[in-house]
Design an enzyme around this catalytic site. Sequence first.
Site, PDB file in Angstrom:
ATOM      1  CB  THR A  11      -0.950   0.035   1.225  1.00  0.00           C
ATOM      2  OG1 THR A  11      -0.148  -0.090   2.408  1.00  0.00           O
ATOM      3  CG2 THR A  11      -1.972  -1.089   1.170  1.00  0.00           C
ATOM      4  CG  LEU A  82       8.720  -3.072  -1.824  1.00  0.00           C
ATOM      5  CD1 LEU A  82       7.912  -2.436  -2.950  1.00  0.00           C
ATOM      6  CD2 LEU A  82      10.209  -2.955  -2.115  1.00  0.00           C
ATOM      7  CB  ALA A  84      10.270   0.095   5.918  1.00  0.00           C
ATOM      8  CD  GLU A 129      18.096   9.208   4.869  1.00  0.00           C
ATOM      9  OE1 GLU A 129      18.613   9.512   5.961  1.00  0.00           O
ATOM     10  OE2 GLU A 129      17.892  10.045   3.974  1.00  0.00           O
ATOM     11  CE1 TYR A 151      13.541   3.609   6.590  1.00  0.00           C
ATOM     12  CE2 TYR A 151      15.164   5.164   5.764  1.00  0.00           C
ATOM     13  CZ  TYR A 151      14.225   4.184   5.537  1.00  0.00           C
ATOM     14  OH  TYR A 151      13.974   3.761   4.257  1.00  0.00           O
ATOM     15  CE  LYS A 155      14.207   0.298   4.906  1.00  0.00           C
ATOM     16  NZ  LYS A 155      13.632  -0.758   4.047  1.00  0.00           N
ATOM     17  CG  HIS A 181      12.502   5.976  -4.621  1.00  0.00           C
ATOM     18  ND1 HIS A 181      13.501   5.716  -3.717  1.00  0.00           N
ATOM     19  CD2 HIS A 181      11.527   5.095  -4.367  1.00  0.00           C
ATOM     20  CE1 HIS A 181      13.143   4.705  -2.962  1.00  0.00           C
ATOM     21  NE2 HIS A 181      11.937   4.309  -3.324  1.00  0.00           N
TER      22      HIS A 181
HETATM   23  P1  GDP Z   1      14.834  11.573   3.722  1.00  0.00           P
HETATM   24  O1  GDP Z   1      16.028  11.893   2.882  1.00  0.00           O
HETATM   25  O2  GDP Z   1      14.436  10.135   3.660  1.00  0.00           O
HETATM   26  O3  GDP Z   1      14.942  12.060   5.106  1.00  0.00           O
HETATM   27  O4  GDP Z   1      13.600  12.329   2.987  1.00  0.00           O
HETATM   28  P2  GDP Z   1      12.734  13.604   3.396  1.00  0.00           P
HETATM   29  O5  GDP Z   1      11.966  13.963   2.181  1.00  0.00           O
HETATM   30  O6  GDP Z   1      11.951  13.354   4.644  1.00  0.00           O
HETATM   31  O7  GDP Z   1      13.809  14.735   3.730  1.00  0.00           O
HETATM   32  C1  GDP Z   1      14.736  15.171   2.769  1.00  0.00           C
HETATM   33  C2  GDP Z   1      15.525  16.340   3.328  1.00  0.00           C
HETATM   34  O8  GDP Z   1      14.679  17.486   3.436  1.00  0.00           O
HETATM   35  C3  GDP Z   1      16.114  16.113   4.720  1.00  0.00           C
HETATM   36  O9  GDP Z   1      17.433  16.579   4.731  1.00  0.00           O
HETATM   37  C4  GDP Z   1      15.259  16.983   5.618  1.00  0.00           C
HETATM   38  O10 GDP Z   1      15.926  17.468   6.777  1.00  0.00           O
HETATM   39  C5  GDP Z   1      14.927  18.122   4.672  1.00  0.00           C
HETATM   40  N1  GDP Z   1      13.754  18.897   5.095  1.00  0.00           N
HETATM   41  C6  GDP Z   1      13.703  20.233   5.295  1.00  0.00           C
HETATM   42  N2  GDP Z   1      12.481  20.592   5.720  1.00  0.00           N
HETATM   43  C7  GDP Z   1      11.734  19.463   5.790  1.00  0.00           C
HETATM   44  C8  GDP Z   1      10.387  19.216   6.170  1.00  0.00           C
HETATM   45  O11 GDP Z   1       9.631  20.108   6.538  1.00  0.00           O
HETATM   46  N3  GDP Z   1       9.962  17.922   6.091  1.00  0.00           N
HETATM   47  C9  GDP Z   1      10.792  16.905   5.668  1.00  0.00           C
HETATM   48  N4  GDP Z   1      10.313  15.664   5.589  1.00  0.00           N
HETATM   49  N5  GDP Z   1      12.074  17.125   5.332  1.00  0.00           N
HETATM   50  C10 GDP Z   1      12.541  18.387   5.382  1.00  0.00           C
END
Ligand code: GDP
Length: 324
Positions: A11, A82, A84, A129, A151, A155, A181
């Site tokens: 899902t 997939l 997690a 990550e 996380y 992983k 992605h």
């Molecule tokens: P991740 O790489 O799996 O952690 O994917 P995310 O999309 O959650 O975050 C990507 C990057 O965006 C990280 O470096 C976060 O710190 C940065 N980031 C900045 N502001 C935000 C926010 O408001 N939400 C999230 N999710 N990430 C943020």
Amino acid sequence: MSKHALITGVTGQDGAYLAKLLLEKGYEVYGLVARRSSDHMYWRLDELGVTGDVRIIDGDLTDQGALIRALQTSQADEVYNLGAQSFVGASWNQPVLTAEVSGVAVTKLLEAIRLFNPKTRFYQASTSEMFGLIQAERQSESTPFYPRSPYGVAKLYGHWITVNYRESFNLHASSGILFNHESPLRGIEFVTRKVTDAVARIKQGKQKELRLGNIDAKRDWGFAGDYVEAMWLMLQQDTPDDYVVATGVTTTVRDMVNIAFAHVGLKAEDHLIIDPAFFRPAEVDVLLGDPTKAKTQLGWTPKTDLETLITMMVDADMRRVSKE
Ligand code: GDP
């Protein structure tokens, strides 16, 4: 005879795209689903028009018996793990749950395969990550890992136990080290989708501001629809292996935000607020993948660049928000 596939996390974003891909290839597709509490959890499969074609098996990834039953019911030739707890931000609030679901559960699934049918091919969803505090400018399969979140640590365990079962028991177990992605099916907690949803709301007068944390972070973002093809290709090889799946291009959150706002004729600086609440206890500053091995050995290349991806996501959110 059609092949059977079992997808955990069916899902989720990748589960939905992979289910669609495998159905198109003529597979019988089974999905392990932990909670059937709401119809809403099938929205991604609904959007891709495949909900009715996926055979749902009730069961939790952390339940060894459920995994054995899922293998029995599905008679799977290929298992794609997939499932997690995949949101880095939440992993600090749920570190033990994250370890159990994203880490130890991998061993339970590998054990189930080893004992039930060791010929089953296995795909493990590993992640960039795991590179965390990067040890090389471009990260490849040989770059040392240094995870920076519960996380990432969970992983990394899942990754190494997959390698270990391959080497110990000769399982056809492969691990895809996927860089970020995204897609219109991305969860709203991830930064790209948070941005594209906010841009659509701001454009349609339903929201005023967008609050983000560290916008200097850099990510190698690709399209999930492209990446699930790499997963499938890994399980079609004669020998199992590990592969980095990435675009080879890295972009700041700031530039990604600018692309999203510009697409609807707005300026990011008029709406963006930096909010300390969204900074993380430890950050992964930059990720940049080297997908050479996937290109040369799998014949896989990413088809979608970041601009195309983000504009696709903004357009999808513009349609959704206008229907609310
Ligand atoms: P991740 O790489 O799996 O952690 O994917 P995310 O999309 O959650 O975050 C990507 C990057 O965006 C990280 O470096 C976060 O710190 C940065 N980031 C900045 N502001 C935000 C926010 O408001 N939400 C999230 N999710 N990430 C943020």
